[in-house]
Scaffold this motif. Structure first.
Motif, PDB file in Angstrom:
ATOM      1  N   GLU A  26       0.855  -1.182   0.000  1.00  0.00           N
ATOM      2  CA  GLU A  26       0.000   0.000   0.000  1.00  0.00           C
ATOM      3  C   GLU A  26       0.895   1.238   0.000  1.00  0.00           C
ATOM      4  O   GLU A  26       1.804   1.368   0.808  1.00  0.00           O
ATOM      5  N   VAL A  27       0.645   2.137  -0.955  1.00  0.00           N
ATOM      6  CA  VAL A  27       1.432   3.358  -1.080  1.00  0.00           C
ATOM      7  C   VAL A  27       0.514   4.547  -0.835  1.00  0.00           C
ATOM      8  O   VAL A  27      -0.554   4.646  -1.423  1.00  0.00           O
ATOM      9  N   THR A  28       0.936   5.454   0.045  1.00  0.00           N
ATOM     10  CA  THR A  28       0.187   6.688   0.291  1.00  0.00           C
ATOM     11  C   THR A  28       1.136   7.875   0.175  1.00  0.00           C
ATOM     12  O   THR A  28       2.351   7.727   0.267  1.00  0.00           O
ATOM     13  N   GLY A  29       0.560   9.043  -0.050  1.00  0.00           N
ATOM     14  CA  GLY A  29       1.340  10.268  -0.153  1.00  0.00           C
ATOM     15  C   GLY A  29       1.623  10.689  -1.578  1.00  0.00           C
ATOM     16  O   GLY A  29       2.111  11.791  -1.820  1.00  0.00           O
ATOM     17  N   ASN A  30       1.315   9.819  -2.545  1.00  0.00           N
ATOM     18  CA  ASN A  30       1.564  10.157  -3.943  1.00  0.00           C
ATOM     19  C   ASN A  30       0.422  11.004  -4.505  1.00  0.00           C
ATOM     20  O   ASN A  30      -0.734  10.794  -4.169  1.00  0.00           O
ATOM     21  N   THR A  31       0.780  11.973  -5.347  1.00  0.00           N
ATOM     22  CA  THR A  31      -0.252  12.800  -5.970  1.00  0.00           C
ATOM     23  C   THR A  31      -0.612  12.309  -7.372  1.00  0.00           C
ATOM     24  O   THR A  31      -1.537  12.835  -7.980  1.00  0.00           O
ATOM     25  N   CYS A  32       0.127  11.335  -7.888  1.00  0.00           N
ATOM     26  CA  CYS A  32      -0.194  10.767  -9.200  1.00  0.00           C
ATOM     27  C   CYS A  32       0.125   9.270  -9.191  1.00  0.00           C
ATOM     28  O   CYS A  32       0.826   8.788  -8.302  1.00  0.00           O
ATOM     29  N   PRO A  33      -0.369   8.525 -10.169  1.00  0.00           N
ATOM     30  CA  PRO A  33      -0.121   7.072 -10.213  1.00  0.00           C
ATOM     31  C   PRO A  33       1.358   6.705 -10.353  1.00  0.00           C
ATOM     32  O   PRO A  33       1.770   5.631  -9.930  1.00  0.00           O
ATOM     33  N   ARG A  34       2.163   7.603 -10.917  1.00  0.00           N
ATOM     34  CA  ARG A  34       3.592   7.292 -11.090  1.00  0.00           C
ATOM     35  C   ARG A  34       4.287   7.108  -9.747  1.00  0.00           C
ATOM     36  O   ARG A  34       5.243   6.334  -9.643  1.00  0.00           O
ATOM     37  N   GLY A  35       3.821   7.798  -8.710  1.00  0.00           N
ATOM     38  CA  GLY A  35       4.416   7.654  -7.385  1.00  0.00           C
ATOM     39  C   GLY A  35       4.253   6.243  -6.847  1.00  0.00           C
ATOM     40  O   GLY A  35       5.183   5.668  -6.287  1.00  0.00           O
ATOM     41  N   LYS A  36       3.067   5.688  -7.041  1.00  0.00           N
ATOM     42  CA  LYS A  36       2.821   4.315  -6.598  1.00  0.00           C
ATOM     43  C   LYS A  36       3.693   3.336  -7.386  1.00  0.00           C
ATOM     44  O   LYS A  36       4.309   2.440  -6.806  1.00  0.00           O
ATOM     45  N   GLN A  37       3.775   3.518  -8.696  1.00  0.00           N
ATOM     46  CA  GLN A  37       4.605   2.643  -9.536  1.00  0.00           C
ATOM     47  C   GLN A  37       6.073   2.722  -9.114  1.00  0.00           C
ATOM     48  O   GLN A  37       6.761   1.697  -9.036  1.00  0.00           O
ATOM     49  N   TYR A  38       6.542   3.940  -8.859  1.00  0.00           N
ATOM     50  CA  TYR A  38       7.923   4.142  -8.440  1.00  0.00           C
ATOM     51  C   TYR A  38       8.206   3.409  -7.126  1.00  0.00           C
ATOM     52  O   TYR A  38       9.202   2.699  -6.994  1.00  0.00           O
ATOM     53  N   ALA A  39       7.335   3.579  -6.147  1.00  0.00           N
ATOM     54  CA  ALA A  39       7.537   2.962  -4.826  1.00  0.00           C
ATOM     55  C   ALA A  39       7.571   1.440  -4.927  1.00  0.00           C
ATOM     56  O   ALA A  39       8.435   0.794  -4.332  1.00  0.00           O
ATOM     57  N   ILE A  40       6.649   0.882  -5.676  1.00  0.00           N
ATOM     58  CA  ILE A  40       6.599  -0.583  -5.820  1.00  0.00           C
ATOM     59  C   ILE A  40       7.861  -1.085  -6.522  1.00  0.00           C
ATOM     60  O   ILE A  40       8.463  -2.076  -6.103  1.00  0.00           O
ATOM     61  N   ALA A  41       8.282  -0.388  -7.574  1.00  0.00           N
ATOM     62  CA  ALA A  41       9.502  -0.791  -8.283  1.00  0.00           C
ATOM     63  C   ALA A  41      10.724  -0.707  -7.373  1.00  0.00           C
ATOM     64  O   ALA A  41      11.595  -1.580  -7.404  1.00  0.00           O
ATOM     65  N   GLU A  42      10.810   0.345  -6.565  1.00  0.00           N
ATOM     66  CA  GLU A  42      11.942   0.496  -5.645  1.00  0.00           C
ATOM     67  C   GLU A  42      11.986  -0.624  -4.608  1.00  0.00           C
ATOM     68  O   GLU A  42      13.062  -1.035  -4.177  1.00  0.00           O
ATOM     69  N   LEU A  43      10.839  -1.106  -4.200  1.00  0.00           N
ATOM     70  CA  LEU A  43      10.796  -2.201  -3.221  1.00  0.00           C
ATOM     71  C   LEU A  43      11.073  -3.552  -3.857  1.00  0.00           C
ATOM     72  O   LEU A  43      11.735  -4.399  -3.267  1.00  0.00           O
TER      73      LEU A  43
END
Length: 120
Positions: A26-43
């Motif tokens: 679960e990703v929170t704090g992102n203002t666009c979908p790219r933030g969620k994609q970035y976080a998941i990829a980094e993990l």
């Protein structure tokens, strides 16, 4: 697991909070979908573009700047740098020439990021 990071996909730099429970992320704090994609990829599979130099012979300078054609998995960066330390090319070299093809079978090339003329 709880992790915090700053998204670097755009200039906003959202402060992300990532909660991982097994395969659930679960990703929170992102203002666009790219933030969620970035976080998941980094993990799950962090990657980086690689920029460095290789030796070039018969050119005005002794080092040729090179870049990866796509982001390289973070766990392959050190190995790639070791390979490139042994590479020497000869001028002339043209921007976007492939210096090393398909590193580690990843489909990623190392390419020249500038041209260099031959010097006698």
């Amino acid at each position: 697991m709880l992790k915090e990071m700053i998204c670097i996909t755009c200039p906003i730099g959202c402060h992300l909070t990532i909660r991982q429970d097994g395969d659930d992320i679960e990703v929170t704090g992102n203002t666009c979908p790219r933030g969620k994609q970035y976080a998941i990829a980094e993990l799950t599979n962090p990657t980086r573009m690689l920029t460095t130099t290789v030796v070039i012979k018969n050119a005005l300078y002794h080092q040729l700047p090179v870049i990866s054609s796509a982001p390289i998995p973070l766990d392959k960066i050190e190995e790639t740098m070791k390979l490139l330390k042994e590479v020497a090319v000869t001028a002339p070299i043209y921007e976007k020439d492939i210096i090393m093809k398909d590193i580690f079978g990843l489909g990623i090339d190392i390419i020249a990021s500038r041209s260099m003329k031959k010097v006698d």
